[in-house]
Write an enzyme that holds these catalytic residues in place. Structure first.
Site, PDB file in Angstrom:
ATOM      1  CG  ASP A 155       5.847  13.428 -35.608  1.00 60.33           C
ATOM      2  OD1 ASP A 155       4.753  12.815 -34.980  1.00 60.33           O
ATOM      3  OD2 ASP A 155       6.178  12.861 -36.633  1.00 60.33           O
ATOM      4  CG  ASP A 355       0.795  10.149 -34.443  1.00 61.44           C
ATOM      5  OD1 ASP A 355       1.697  10.480 -34.032  1.00 61.44           O
ATOM      6  OD2 ASP A 355       0.251  10.408 -35.624  1.00 61.44           O
TER       7      ASP A 355
END
Ligand SMILES: *[C@@H]1O[C@H](CO)[C@@H](O)[C@H](O)[C@H]1NC(C)=O
Ligand SMILES: *[C@@H]1O[C@H](CO)[C@@H](O)[C@H](O)[C@H]1NC(C)=O
Length: 477
Positions: A155, A355
């Site tokens: 992440d 992201d």
């Protein structure tokens, strides 16, 4: 004589001119045909649909010695089995994606909260069916001595790395691998409440640390009310046989809830002090790169350090003041080779981050409507169909085997043009609902997000110390 001579000259001049014109026209005609083909992808519809067989990327394999293999959490290459991974419908994935986007927006809008992490937060039940984001990718790392294999969600949108830990004092969710037992590792140690790293949890997690019998306690919650609370510890982390990080700070979760899809925890690749990127700054100079596979049935890679970063990578500057997120500058979007008529101020106002955990790219509504309009104009021959959750430009391709779609490129700051792979343009819910894989934000002032569908098959290089992010096409299959 003179006149006949000039006549010949004139003739030769004009026939030459004529030939020249003809040649130019032919050339132009040929070129425009060539360019038109150049502005389109023709793809098999089956390439947009999930496959049940894992077909690891040869490119990924070639790099595997110094790289971690990246697999899609819900794809056939994931070792997380069916018992622990609830398969999600496309609608559920998109709904969860929206909750991730909402939580990113909330984190950007509010400063650090002063909350009691051991109190109320720890007892919030995870909403059934929701996850930290469903379009996530997994890497497997070794933790402790002897090293135990753990599959972690990777992440770039968060900083703290954590895994569930024995004895799971309050609660652990089901994970595929055995839960990490610090008492069985010779290299684990607790971090004291007075350590600098303990205070760094505040910005890394958005929560002040707690203290239990002089051991630092972390707590982190995600947008969908998933959370992990536990002891802050230090441990040997084995990324690959060549990449070993001693004394890596991580969360050893004693109270964990949420549907992390069978993953043992999370690998935080954000920009803040406690992220793996910052913790390994001396070793890897804050450089890492990855490639997300174009299909969930293939594999990509995650590499730390600059070895293996190709020469074809084109860079754009990192921007924005966020502590965690990687901000970029988007200046334009092209569809079928034509730049969309969007004022640069639209992108300047919103800003954009890249992201790894957001599935669908979010754009300011003004930019999205120009994109959708241009895409529709070039997809006229295909029948439109109903919206799919947040995706509103959808086609029924039931009667087709191949589809011809306009190429889409994004122009980043510094004139860095990056072409999106075909699998990054369309998102399919079966052949009867194939949608443009971009979505509008609610408002032009909301931050844009360059999501993981659009990153598929690109080599994405984060040179954080150098203040830049680079892209190259064809990073993995
Ligand atoms: C280009 O033009 C030439 C001359 O007219 C023609 O013979 C050729 O087939 C054309 N090529 C293509 C790819 O259309
Ligand atoms: C870490 O701290 C907790 C809380 O004080 C304690 O229960 C645990 O045994 C400690 N672990 C180690 C390895 O020191």
């Amino acid at each position: 004589m003179a006149s006949s001579y000039s006549l010949i000259l004139l003739l030769s001049c004009c026939s030459l001119f004529f030939v020249f014109i003809t040649a130019t026209q032919e050339f132009a005609f040929n070129t425009s045909e060539g360019e038109e083909a150049h502005h389109y992808h023709t793809l098999q519809l089956t390439s947009l649909l999930p496959s049940s067989v894992c077909n690891p990327s040869a490119l990924g394999n070639k790099r595997s010695r110094g790289s971690l293999e990246v697999v899609h959490k819900h794809g056939p290459c994931s070792t997380l089995n069916e018992d622990t991974v609830k398969s999600l419908t496309v609608e559920e994935i998109l709904t969860n994606d929206q909750s991730r986007v909402d939580s990113i927006r909330a984190r950007l809008a509010t400063k650090t909260g002063k909350k009691d992490i051991l109190g109320s937060k720890a007892t919030i039940p995870a909403k059934s069916g929701s996850t930290i984001g469903s379009g996530n990718y997994i890497v497997t790392v070794g933790l402790g001595t002897p090293a135990k294999q753990l599959s972690l969600i990777f992440d770039t949108g968060s900083d703290l790395t954590w895994t569930q830990c024995e004895p799971c004092a309050r609660s652990c969710y089901d994970q595929k691998e055995p839960i990490f037992a610090p008492s069985k590792s010779t290299t684990y140690s607790n971090i004291s409440c007075t350590a600098t790293q303990c205070s760094e949890l505040t910005s890394a997690t958005g929560n002040d640390p707690g203290c239990s019998a002089s051991t630092c306690v972390y707590g982190i919650q995600y947008g969908d009310q998933s959370f992990s609370v536990g002891f802050f510890g230090k441990e040997k982390l084995t990324l690959t046989s060549k990449d070993v990080v001693n004394g890596f700070f991580f969360g050893c979760g004693q109270n964990n809830q949420g549907l992390f899809g069978g993953a043992a925890g999370l690998l935080g690749l954000g920009r803040d002090r406690l992220s793996i990127v910052s913790q390994t700054a001396n070793k890897y100079r804050k450089v890492f790169s990855y490639c997300l596979p174009s299909r969930s049935s293939s594999t990509g890679y995650l590499t730390f350090g600059s070895s293996g970063v190709g020469r074809k990578v084109k860079y754009t500057r990192l921007s924005g003041s966020s502590r965690s997120f990687y901000g970029l500058t988007l200046t334009a979007i092209t569809v079928g080779g034509t730049k969309l008529p969007i004022s640069p101020t639209v992108f300047q106002t919103s800003g954009i981050i890249i992201d790894s955990g957001t599935v669908i790219t979010r754009l300011p509504p003004t930019a999205y409507s120009a994109l959708s309009k241009a895409f529709k104009a070039q997809m006229k021959k295909y029948p439109l169909t109903r919206s799919l959750s947040i995706l509103d430009t959808c086609y029924d391709l039931t009667n087709y085997q191949t589809v011809e779609i306009p190429k889409i490129s994004v122009l980043w700051g510094g004139n860095t043009l990056v072409e999106i792979a075909p699998q990054g343009i369309l998102y399919a819910n079966g052949v009867s609902q194939v949608c443009l894989a971009f979505a509008p934000n609610g408002d032009d002032s909301d931050i844009g997000i360059f999501g993981n569908v659009q990153q598929k098959s690109l080599a994405v290089v984060y040179d954080v110390a150098g203040g830049r992010v680079g892209f190259a096409q064809g990073g993995c299959a």
